[in-house]
Design an enzyme around this catalytic site. Sequence first.
Site: not given
Length: 431
Positions: A208, A282
């Site tokens: 990020k 996920r």
Amino acid sequence: MSTQMSVFLSQEAAQPQWGARAILSFSEAGATIHIGEGHDLGAVQRAGRTLDGQGIALVALSGKGWDLESVWAFYQGYRGPKKKNALEWDALAEADQVELEARIRATDWTRDIINKTAEEVAPRQLATMAAEYIKSVAPAGTVKAKIVKDKDLLTEGWEGIYAVGRGSERTSAMLQLDFNPTGDENAPVFACLVGKGITFDSGGYSIKPGQFMTAMKADMGGAATITGGLGLAIERGLNKRIKLILCCAENMISGRALKLGDIITYKNGKTVEIMNTDAEGRLVLADGLMFASAQNPELIIDCATLTGAAKNALGNDYHALLSFDDELSHQALTAANQEKEGLWPLPLADFHRGMLPSNFADLSNISSGDYTPGASTAAAFLSYFVDDYKKGWIHMDCAGTYRKSSSDKWAAGATGMGVRTLARLLIDQAK
């Protein structure tokens, strides 16, 4: 001389010198919140935020008009992460006082653990803290907890949690908590609650940018929120057997970390190619949802700070709701409305399940192409790990869990939003 400020409610407008739209005025008696004839709870919360911002650390809610919802609204705005303000109010009716104290316990725990640093809350610590909190609010003897950690995850087949966390020096963990108030060890499991507990998310090798990493201690907000929701439901009298599964890991970079192109083979046989290591939530939730499905519950709810797409769509004021079960979705939205919390539906359809192609595995962990609906395809990915994904399963993408800066209603940091909705939904569904 007392430094405590009395705060009153009034349906009358403020005097002109305070401004035509003033919600707050002051006199020798203290502060007055001008709520209008509609008893504007938003104004009450904004006033609480203003008084905290002014450094007023001792407040007594005085005079007429203070009921459960108005005291709660003020408390929400008045509470900040850096100091403990002292707030007093006249005793409410017994049932209202019990409810208020339960809300405070549940949301304080939720907000505090999200606001803690990643150094304080490693994956195993998150699992332990969640179990300790549920035990503290549940009747004696109704809670059993097991924490599966490190390579024991592989022994039990929880490949996703292990893979995501293997780049960190802090071992990953799965909390398997069983709340069983029935007294029958063979009682059916009514609901399973699954939470994403990424205690820090660097993005892994799909790293990020710095400005997007500053709030990533809060990437365990789904796990905290769903734990707080269970805690509040227990205090409200939940009488069905519930299992809480928290999928806890730290997404870091090292020579052992998950790499692009790696393939995870899950317990149900599904293979997943890693095309973005920053789509890790996920991957851990998949394990939790498989565990949940194996319990054969009537209801599965998962909560996760899963996608930036949900936050881009809804901002900080709503969580996103995605489900194939329209009736259950309606009931969840009704619960949120009754609890005065933000929850909004985003689309989830069968064609979203086809938007995760891989050349080397059954699925990719991200969708490809321009303008793909990120929140919907993330939920679609999860559906591959729920046995009966069309019925009894809802996914909450928790966009409103954490604020990087303060607003007119909220201090910077965690909000606790969603705890009340989850508690009501559990109670209502258990009837």
